[in-house]
Design an enzyme around this catalytic site. Structure first.
Site: not given
Ligand SMILES: Cc1ncc(COP(=O)(O)O)c(C=O)c1O
Length: 358
Positions: A34, A254
């Protein structure tokens, strides 16, 4: 061309994915891609993992569309399910696995006419209190969805709130609540994020869901990525675009907050907060030039930042400057800025070109 690039090491990515699977022998692993694969570029990341990954997970159907283009046959999980009923037919066309995280989603699914049934992941709110059914709600929903025409596999999913803090009492409670509900009977179960993949074998179930560890950063404050056997994937590299001498007592940048305590050699680097380098980086944070650490001088500006080169006389105009990556763990910078590697990685902006190496 502006000398700033995020180099993505695809061999390191594959190493980290295989490492996740080795932590959970015999289990399958959704690579969490994602947020454009945590800022690394979902298309290329998915392509690089295609041969070895059991599946992928994304946050929304728009992200799933992108992954589907490069992974026509892979299992592909929508972690938050469909945000509106109209997405369900598209999810079926794309052959997605979907989370069902609440009543409204369950109703919409049962009312939908779909080209083919979907693999459904019923979400248990085991203690995070963000998404999912409580135990009673989940039981009721399980009964309604079991055998429904819209449902192929009926699976169970939940998410940890504190797995990155080892020994946290909530993790134990979440595991217990999960185990109770598991007894309803599911085709597959999944619970483990990276922290749990790495340290909680009892949470591995049939599918693990590693995210941050794939990208070579640590989910833990006190355990480094290197100590966990992970290889950094992204290196953010700029260059020295100007060098000047300033007298003792002169300020840099700055707000004139950094004042030279001695005659100083100041380098200007082609990276700023509009690229994703945190403006909150405190005084004394470092970058790497010629394999040596060099401190920031003054505030980070939008497109540039300054470094104190006084103790690195060999530094020259055009030299490469690593902001984070293979020589400087991103987690170090994140911690110094009061944030996490996840945030820095996902905030590398679109104007930074990604370059992929194998
Ligand atoms: C539902 C879910 N599963 C898995 C993950 C993966 O988590 P991580 O990046 O901590 O391994 C996430 C990430 O936030 C998530 O929202």
């Amino acid at each position: 061309m502006r000398p700033l690039v995020a180099t993505v090491d695809l061999a390191a990515l594959r190493h980290n994915y295989l490492h996740a699977r080795q932590c959970a022998p015999g289990r399958r692993a959704f690579a969490v891609v994602k947020a454009d694969a945590y800022g690394h570029g979902a298309r290329r990341v998915v392509q690089a993992l295609l041969e070895i990954a059991d599946g992928f997970a994304v946050a929304c159907i728009e992200e799933a569309e992108v992954v589907r283009e490069v992974a026509p046959a892979a299992r592909l999980l929508l972690l938050e399910g469909c945000f509106e009923p109209a997405e369900l037919p598209r999810a079926a066309e794309l052959g997605l696995d979907i989370a069902v995280q609440g009543e409204a989603q369950a109703e919409a699914l049962l009312a939908a006419e779909l080209a083919r049934p979907l693999n459904v992941w019923l979400k248990l709110d085991s203690g995070m209190h963000r998404l999912g059914f409580d135990a009673d709600g989940l039981r009721a929903c399980h009964a309604r969805l079991k055998g429904a025409a819209q449902v192929a596999e009926l699976n169970l999913i939940s998410h940890f709130a504190c797995a990155d803090e080892r020994g946290h009492a909530l993790t134990e409670a979440q595991l217990e609540r999960y185990a109770e509900v598991m007894q309803l009977g599911f085709d597959n179960c999944t619970l483990a994020n990276s922290a749990a993949v790495l340290t909680l074998p009892q949470a591995h179930m049939e599918w693990i869901r590693p995210g941050i560890m794939l990208y070579g950063a640590t989910p833990f404050a006190e355990l480094s990525a290197a100590a966990l056997g992970l290889r950094p994937v992204m290196s953010l590299t700029g260059a020295l675009i100007a060098i000047r001498q300033v007298e003792a007592g002169e300020s840099v940048g700055y707000g004139a907050g950094w004042v030279a305590q001695r005659p100083s050699r100041i380098g200007t680097v082609s990276c700023g907060y509009a690229d994703g380098y945190p403006r909150s980086a405190p005084a004394g944070r470092e970058v790497v030039i010629h394999g040596r650490r060099v401190p920031l001088a003054g505030r980070v500006s939008m497109d540039m930042l300054a470094v104190d080169l006084t103790d690195l006389p060999q530094a020259q105009l055009g030299d490469a400057v690593e902001l984070w990556g293979a020589q400087l763990p991103i987690d170090e910078l994140a911690q110094a800025c009061g944030t996490i590697g996840y945030e820095l990685l996902t905030k590398v902006t679109a104007r930074v070109p990604r370059r992929y190496i194998d």
